[in-house]
Write an enzyme that holds these catalytic residues in place. Structure first.
Site, PDB file in Angstrom:
ATOM      1  N   LYS A  75       0.793  -1.237   0.000  1.00  0.00           N
ATOM      2  CA  LYS A  75       0.000   0.000   0.000  1.00  0.00           C
ATOM      3  C   LYS A  75       0.825   1.287   0.000  1.00  0.00           C
ATOM      4  O   LYS A  75       0.368   2.313  -0.481  1.00  0.00           O
ATOM      5  CB  LYS A  75      -0.943   0.007   1.210  1.00  0.00           C
ATOM      6  CG  LYS A  75      -2.106  -0.948   1.096  1.00  0.00           C
ATOM      7  CD  LYS A  75      -3.330  -0.263   0.530  1.00  0.00           C
ATOM      8  CE  LYS A  75      -4.488  -1.204   0.380  1.00  0.00           C
ATOM      9  NZ  LYS A  75      -5.772  -0.665   0.732  1.00  0.00           N
ATOM     10  N   ASP A 122      -7.708   0.033   7.189  1.00  0.00           N
ATOM     11  CA  ASP A 122      -7.729  -1.197   7.978  1.00  0.00           C
ATOM     12  C   ASP A 122      -6.339  -1.470   8.537  1.00  0.00           C
ATOM     13  O   ASP A 122      -6.159  -2.339   9.366  1.00  0.00           O
ATOM     14  CB  ASP A 122      -8.107  -2.370   7.083  1.00  0.00           C
ATOM     15  CG  ASP A 122      -7.088  -2.550   5.973  1.00  0.00           C
ATOM     16  OD1 ASP A 122      -6.087  -3.258   6.190  1.00  0.00           O
ATOM     17  OD2 ASP A 122      -7.244  -1.939   4.906  1.00  0.00           O
TER      18      ASP A 122
END
Length: 398
Positions: A75, A122
């Site tokens: 990410k 998350d």
């Protein structure tokens, strides 16, 4: 045991205006930026030849993102590239002029000033944004949905971010973070999902993810193969849109079969494809799944357009599919390299193995056209980002 659900993509095609966002030129810009980081190295493309033989495939490749920048997940590629583009735009520069050294220089800090980057996560995306902000001497505020683990919280806090776990699901945390950013005169929202009026930063994030896809494309070509099937997982769909967008540009004339997988508790893309009218369907509620990185119920509008035009099948996967994949990658067939793959990274392995070996899914196998001639590529997008749960799944009985 809950069943895997699947649907062939029969959504109406659009003018495909977003596909050029993931073309070779844009991928080269993102890759050049990431290469300027001292932490950069290509993550491995692991060839599981024994596993391919066991499953009845020609070859099987896993892009292992557990090595990315020492952060255990892909990410950071998106968050760092979006922040760099934002800084470039604010200071009147082109992204091609921006390198890691430029971003951390006192001169740029003086020219750019101070900003606070807000996001909801998350775990992996927030950690990437916090890491990039920290490296650049900027601030970050990260909101996490209920049920987030302490380990993921701690990893973000270590990067200097102000972190909270809210009593809301992921999509509500996105709205909350956006409200905070709008109220802060130096605030900027860095989120990998797009909505009307918020499209520039999610586009940059998708292009940042393209570094992973372009590495894999070059690595598989160096191995003398061309993927016949690409399996990619989706939360809001930004990663899936980036990967499918990249390979659709790369193999324009004869693209591989593209399969998008979701956690069954948050299968908004599958539900949208099932309706087949081209409109987005939203899944709400708690979105409870161990695949925390995929627990998103509202699709990214930009990537949804790419997926409508270029995805062949959408598959909705219960948690057991990912758990099976984690075990198989962690302890593969003798002679293959093990891959430490977390809950959101391993779903492709579990799905492919089930389709190839379970007669209950023969129809899906036939529809996908998976045979002994197939060269399959999947992306393990995270390592053991929740070490306690990873050990529990691999070491203990269910």
């Amino acid at each position: 045991m809950d069943k895997i659900k699947w649907v062939k993509n029969e959504m109406p095609k659009t003018e495909d205006k977003y596909l050029p966002l993931m073309n070779q030129e844009n991928m080269k810009k993102a890759r050049k930026f990431h290469k300027s980081f001292p932490q950069y190295s290509e993550t491995p493309l692991v060839e599981l030849t024994q596993m391919a033989d066991y499953l009845g495939l020609d070859d099987f490749f896993v892009k292992d993102e557990s090595y990315r920048f020492g952060l255990n997940a892909f990410k950071v590629l998106g968050g760092s590239y979006a922040i760099a583009n934002y800084v470039a735009e604010r200071t009147g520069k082109d992204i091609s002029e921006i390198t890691y050294d430029t971003l951390i220089s006192p001169e740029l800090k003086q020219e750019f000033g101070q900003a606070t980057f807000y996001t909801a996560t998350d775990g992996n995306h927030g950690r990437g944004v916090a890491w990039a902000a920290n490296k650049l001497g900027q601030k970050s505020v990260v909101l996490m949905p209920k049920g987030s683990t302490k380990m993921r919280f701690d990893n973000i806090a270590k990067e200097g971010a102000k972190v909270t776990i809210e009593e809301e699901n992921y999509d509500e945390c996105v709205r909350m973070a956006n409200d905070l950013a709008e109220k802060d005169e130096n605030g900027i929202m860095v989120q990998d999902t797009a909505w009307d009026g918020y499209e520039k930063i999610p586009t940059w994030i998708m292009q940042g993810y393209g570094t992973m896809a372009s590495e894999a494309g070059e690595q598989i070509a160096k191995a003398g193969k061309r993927p016949s099937h690409i399996f990619i997982q989706a939360g809001v769909g930004s990663l899936a849109g980036a990967v499918i967008g990249y390979f659709s540009n790369l193999y324009k004339e004869n693209p591989p079969k593209m399969i998008v997988m979701e956690a069954q508790a948050a299968d908004c893309l599958y539900q949208s494809a099932k309706a087949a009218d081209g409109k987005i369907r939203i899944v709400d509620g708690d979105l409870t799944t161990m695949m925390a990185g995929l627990a998103c119920g509202e699709p990214n509008t930009i990537s949804f357009d790419i997926l409508k035009n270029h995805t062949d099948f959408f598959v909705s996967c219960p948690d057991w599919v990912s758990a099976k994949g984690m075990r198989m990658l962690g302890a593969p067939v003798k002679g293959d390299t093990p891959v430490t793959s977390g809950e959101s990274g391993a779903v492709g392995m579990g799905l492919i193995a089930t389709v190839m070996t379970d007669p209950n899914y023969k129809e899906l196998k036939d529809q996908l056209g998976l045979t002994s001639q197939s060269d399959v590529l999947m992306f393990s997008t995270e390592g053991n980002t929740d070490p306690d749960n990873y050990r529990k799944i691999l070491w203990e009985e269910e």
